[in-house]
Scaffold this motif. Structure first.
Motif, PDB file in Angstrom:
ATOM      1  N   GLY A   1       5.826   0.351  -5.501  1.00 26.35           N
ATOM      2  CA  GLY A   1       5.666  -0.870  -4.739  1.00 26.35           C
ATOM      3  C   GLY A   1       5.642  -2.075  -5.657  1.00 26.35           C
ATOM      4  O   GLY A   1       5.633  -1.948  -6.889  1.00 26.35           O
ATOM      5  N   ILE A   2       5.645  -3.237  -5.052  1.00 27.99           N
ATOM      6  CA  ILE A   2       5.618  -4.512  -5.763  1.00 27.99           C
ATOM      7  C   ILE A   2       4.326  -5.236  -5.396  1.00 27.99           C
ATOM      8  O   ILE A   2       3.896  -5.206  -4.246  1.00 27.99           O
ATOM      9  N   VAL A   3       3.721  -5.876  -6.387  1.00 29.00           N
ATOM     10  CA  VAL A   3       2.548  -6.719  -6.138  1.00 29.00           C
ATOM     11  C   VAL A   3       2.837  -8.105  -6.710  1.00 29.00           C
ATOM     12  O   VAL A   3       3.178  -8.235  -7.889  1.00 29.00           O
ATOM     13  N   ALA A   4       2.716  -9.122  -5.876  1.00 30.90           N
ATOM     14  CA  ALA A   4       2.856 -10.509  -6.301  1.00 30.90           C
ATOM     15  C   ALA A   4       1.457 -11.107  -6.402  1.00 30.90           C
ATOM     16  O   ALA A   4       0.737 -11.176  -5.404  1.00 30.90           O
ATOM     17  N   ALA A   5       1.055 -11.502  -7.615  1.00 32.46           N
ATOM     18  CA  ALA A   5      -0.310 -11.966  -7.868  1.00 32.46           C
ATOM     19  C   ALA A   5      -0.376 -13.483  -7.838  1.00 32.46           C
ATOM     20  O   ALA A   5       0.472 -14.180  -8.427  1.00 32.46           O
ATOM     21  N   VAL A   6      -1.401 -14.001  -7.162  1.00 31.26           N
ATOM     22  CA  VAL A   6      -1.587 -15.446  -6.996  1.00 31.26           C
ATOM     23  C   VAL A   6      -2.966 -15.812  -7.548  1.00 31.26           C
ATOM     24  O   VAL A   6      -3.989 -15.407  -6.997  1.00 31.26           O
ATOM     25  N   HIS A   7      -2.987 -16.587  -8.628  1.00 25.64           N
ATOM     26  CA  HIS A   7      -4.268 -16.900  -9.275  1.00 25.64           C
ATOM     27  C   HIS A   7      -4.987 -18.046  -8.582  1.00 25.64           C
ATOM     28  O   HIS A   7      -4.448 -18.730  -7.708  1.00 25.64           O
TER      29      HIS A   7
ATOM     30  N   SER B   1      13.706  -1.801   0.748  1.00 28.19           N
ATOM     31  CA  SER B   1      12.796  -0.899   1.457  1.00 28.19           C
ATOM     32  C   SER B   1      11.493  -0.653   0.688  1.00 28.19           C
ATOM     33  O   SER B   1      10.574  -0.023   1.219  1.00 28.19           O
ATOM     34  N   LEU B   2      11.393  -1.147  -0.555  1.00 30.39           N
ATOM     35  CA  LEU B   2      10.182  -0.937  -1.342  1.00 30.39           C
ATOM     36  C   LEU B   2       9.087  -1.884  -0.839  1.00 30.39           C
ATOM     37  O   LEU B   2       9.319  -3.078  -0.686  1.00 30.39           O
ATOM     38  N   PRO B   3       7.869  -1.385  -0.567  1.00 27.43           N
ATOM     39  CA  PRO B   3       6.817  -2.256  -0.036  1.00 27.43           C
ATOM     40  C   PRO B   3       6.371  -3.302  -1.053  1.00 27.43           C
ATOM     41  O   PRO B   3       6.266  -3.021  -2.244  1.00 27.43           O
ATOM     42  N   ALA B   4       6.109  -4.498  -0.574  1.00 29.01           N
ATOM     43  CA  ALA B   4       5.650  -5.590  -1.432  1.00 29.01           C
ATOM     44  C   ALA B   4       4.349  -6.149  -0.870  1.00 29.01           C
ATOM     45  O   ALA B   4       4.239  -6.415   0.329  1.00 29.01           O
ATOM     46  N   PHE B   5       3.382  -6.327  -1.751  1.00 25.60           N
ATOM     47  CA  PHE B   5       2.046  -6.786  -1.372  1.00 25.60           C
ATOM     48  C   PHE B   5       1.722  -8.095  -2.095  1.00 25.60           C
ATOM     49  O   PHE B   5       2.221  -8.354  -3.194  1.00 25.60           O
ATOM     50  N   LEU B   6       0.867  -8.884  -1.498  1.00 25.84           N
ATOM     51  CA  LEU B   6       0.286 -10.050  -2.146  1.00 25.84           C
ATOM     52  C   LEU B   6      -1.116  -9.689  -2.632  1.00 25.84           C
ATOM     53  O   LEU B   6      -1.894  -9.072  -1.896  1.00 25.84           O
ATOM     54  N   TYR B   7      -1.421 -10.057  -3.873  1.00 24.43           N
ATOM     55  CA  TYR B   7      -2.785  -9.930  -4.395  1.00 24.43           C
ATOM     56  C   TYR B   7      -3.225 -11.326  -4.803  1.00 24.43           C
ATOM     57  O   TYR B   7      -2.503 -12.030  -5.532  1.00 24.43           O
ATOM     58  N   SER B   8      -4.397 -11.759  -4.360  1.00 23.18           N
ATOM     59  CA  SER B   8      -4.798 -13.146  -4.589  1.00 23.18           C
ATOM     60  C   SER B   8      -6.261 -13.238  -4.981  1.00 23.18           C
ATOM     61  O   SER B   8      -7.082 -12.393  -4.619  1.00 23.18           O
ATOM     62  N   GLU B   9      -6.568 -14.322  -5.717  1.00 26.55           N
ATOM     63  CA  GLU B   9      -7.934 -14.599  -6.121  1.00 26.55           C
ATOM     64  C   GLU B   9      -8.268 -16.052  -5.808  1.00 26.55           C
ATOM     65  O   GLU B   9      -7.488 -16.958  -6.104  1.00 26.55           O
ATOM     66  N   SER B  10      -9.413 -16.278  -5.178  1.00 22.56           N
ATOM     67  CA  SER B  10      -9.967 -17.610  -4.936  1.00 22.56           C
ATOM     68  C   SER B  10      -8.966 -18.501  -4.195  1.00 22.56           C
ATOM     69  O   SER B  10      -8.505 -18.138  -3.109  1.00 22.56           O
TER      70      SER B  10
ATOM     71  N   PHE C   1      -2.814  -2.401 -12.022  1.00 22.39           N
ATOM     72  CA  PHE C   1      -1.922  -2.034 -10.921  1.00 22.39           C
ATOM     73  C   PHE C   1      -0.663  -1.323 -11.437  1.00 22.39           C
ATOM     74  O   PHE C   1      -0.179  -0.374 -10.808  1.00 22.39           O
ATOM     75  N   VAL C   2      -0.133  -1.795 -12.562  1.00 25.48           N
ATOM     76  CA  VAL C   2       1.083  -1.187 -13.123  1.00 25.48           C
ATOM     77  C   VAL C   2       0.848   0.279 -13.483  1.00 25.48           C
ATOM     78  O   VAL C   2       1.707   1.135 -13.245  1.00 25.48           O
ATOM     79  N   LYS C   3      -0.322   0.564 -14.006  1.00 19.38           N
ATOM     80  CA  LYS C   3      -0.630   1.950 -14.370  1.00 19.38           C
ATOM     81  C   LYS C   3      -0.648   2.861 -13.155  1.00 19.38           C
ATOM     82  O   LYS C   3      -0.492   4.081 -13.273  1.00 19.38           O
ATOM     83  N   ALA C   4      -0.817   2.277 -11.975  1.00 17.97           N
ATOM     84  CA  ALA C   4      -0.792   3.054 -10.730  1.00 17.97           C
ATOM     85  C   ALA C   4       0.605   3.093 -10.114  1.00 17.97           C
ATOM     86  O   ALA C   4       0.776   3.633  -9.025  1.00 17.97           O
ATOM     87  N   GLY C   5       1.593   2.492 -10.790  1.00 17.25           N
ATOM     88  CA  GLY C   5       2.971   2.595 -10.334  1.00 17.25           C
ATOM     89  C   GLY C   5       3.533   1.359  -9.667  1.00 17.25           C
ATOM     90  O   GLY C   5       4.630   1.418  -9.103  1.00 17.25           O
ATOM     91  N   PHE C   6       2.844   0.235  -9.753  1.00 14.29           N
ATOM     92  CA  PHE C   6       3.340  -0.984  -9.112  1.00 14.29           C
ATOM     93  C   PHE C   6       4.019  -1.893 -10.142  1.00 14.29           C
ATOM     94  O   PHE C   6       3.577  -1.985 -11.295  1.00 14.29           O
ATOM     95  N   ALA C   7       5.091  -2.543  -9.722  1.00 15.71           N
ATOM     96  CA  ALA C   7       5.692  -3.624 -10.497  1.00 15.71           C
ATOM     97  C   ALA C   7       4.992  -4.908 -10.065  1.00 15.71           C
ATOM     98  O   ALA C   7       4.927  -5.213  -8.878  1.00 15.71           O
ATOM     99  N   VAL C   8       4.446  -5.647 -11.029  1.00 13.82           N
ATOM    100  CA  VAL C   8       3.606  -6.807 -10.711  1.00 13.82           C
ATOM    101  C   VAL C   8       4.227  -8.070 -11.281  1.00 13.82           C
ATOM    102  O   VAL C   8       4.675  -8.085 -12.434  1.00 13.82           O
TER     103      VAL C   8
END
Length: 336
Positions: free
Chosen positions: A58-64, A130-139, A81-88
């Motif tokens: 999966g993909i994770v897009a990080a927002v600081h 078709s690869l799932p993409a997630f948003l990860y955000s802080e504050s 997250f990358v160690k768990a298989g996600f491209a970040v």
């Protein structure tokens, strides 16, 4: 899986290692680039991917957040997250990190959202739709992530979910400027928009990071500017909170909310209200009693608890993800 912050020290997120040795140790590839946005600012971006034989799930897009950047604590979470298989991938907002702009100045959130959507769309295009993409955000990134979602996704493709870590859905009364200064912000922002005059009830690092050495690490970043918020920026942050609160009922994507119960920067009651009003069928709320604003700034055992739950949530939804092939720009990945 141990969060890489355990290897950091008060001077460097990489501890005693060089950045290259750090990436090699975790079998992570790292790259960075800048792009010129429509406002003529060079915006810094970077990404981390797992090395073979680890498969990207999966993909994770990080927002600081407002006082953050993508190259310090966020980078350590990205590697986790990358160690768990996600491209970040991650971006430095204007005036933050290695991006151009007046330090810590965001008088209008919409261009910042534009930058995020542009980069996240281009990064997602490198992988099968078709690869799932997630948003990860802080504050503050939490408010930005919600605004990205409310635009309908990047490039027409839906997001598979969002993780809101200490999301700024409302600034705590324990941190806001004391009355009547809050009510004079409109005048100050009109008169001197970049004036660093807005007082807050405590230094952000001091009330965000519970562990002392992590607090020192936070302010050790050469790209972090610790100062009072500028008048126009403070006014915009308050406005953004009102905007996302008005749209809580429009939130529909899968959502994990993690928040410190003793957060005095971003009000836990506001994310509880988001949880109640959101139309998401898949939503989880975790308020951790006694924890502060920056959950990565807690003692090691609490960091493992929080980020273990975040990773489990991401992995479970990546494994069960079924793309809606009727959505625009979604098609089965071609086989090789």
């Amino acid at each position: 899986m141990v969060h890489p912050v355990a290897e950091a020290d008060e001077r460097s997120p990489f501890g005693s290692r060089s950045p290259e040795d750090f990436y090699d140790h975790h079998s992570v590839d790292h790259s960075s680039a800048t792009f010129l946005n429509p406002r003529g600012l060079n915006i810094f971006t970077q990404w981390w991917t797992p090395r073979p034989p680890t498969r990207v799930v999966g993909i994770v897009a990080a927002v600081h957040g407002f006082t953050g950047e993508s190259s310090w604590f966020v980078q350590l979470t990205a590697v986790d997250f990358v160690k768990a298989g996600f491209a970040v991938c991650a971006i430095d907002h204007q005036g933050h990190g290695f991006s151009d702009g007046l330090p810590n100045h965001i008088p209008d959130i919409e261009p910042v959202v534009d930058d995020c959507v542009a980069f996240f769309t281009s990064f997602r295009a490198r992988y099968p739709p078709s690869l799932p993409a997630f948003l990860y955000s802080e504050s503050l990134g939490g408010a930005i992530a919600l605004l990205i979602h409310l635009r309908g996704g990047a490039g027409g493709a839906p997001w598979a979910g969002v993780v809101l870590n200490g999301a700024m859905c409302g600034i705590s009364d324990k941190f806001k400027p004391p009355w009547p200064l809050e009510h004079l912000l409109s005048f100050a922002a009109w008169l001197l928009p970049t004036w660093q005059v807005v007082p807050t009830r405590g230094s952000i690092p001091d009330v965000s990071f519970k562990v002392e050495w992590k607090r020192r690490l936070a302010v050790a970043s050469p790209r972090r500017k610790v100062s009072r918020p500028r008048a126009a920026t403070a006014l915009e942050l308050l406005r953004v909170c009102r905007e996302v609160q008005e749209k809580f009922q429009e939130v529909e994507l899968p959502m994990l909310i993690v928040h410190g119960g003793d957060d005095v920067v971003c009000d836990p009651a506001c994310v509880e209200e988001l949880y109640r009003r959101a139309r998401s069928k898949d939503k989880t709320l975790r308020i951790y009693p006694g924890m502060w604003h920056q959950l990565v700034g807690e003692p090691d055992e609490d960091v493992e608890l929080v980020f273990g739950e975040v990773l489990q949530w991401l992995r479970t939804r990546a494994e069960s993800y079924q793309p809606d092939l009727n959505e625009p720009n979604i098609a089965p990945a071609s086989s090789s």
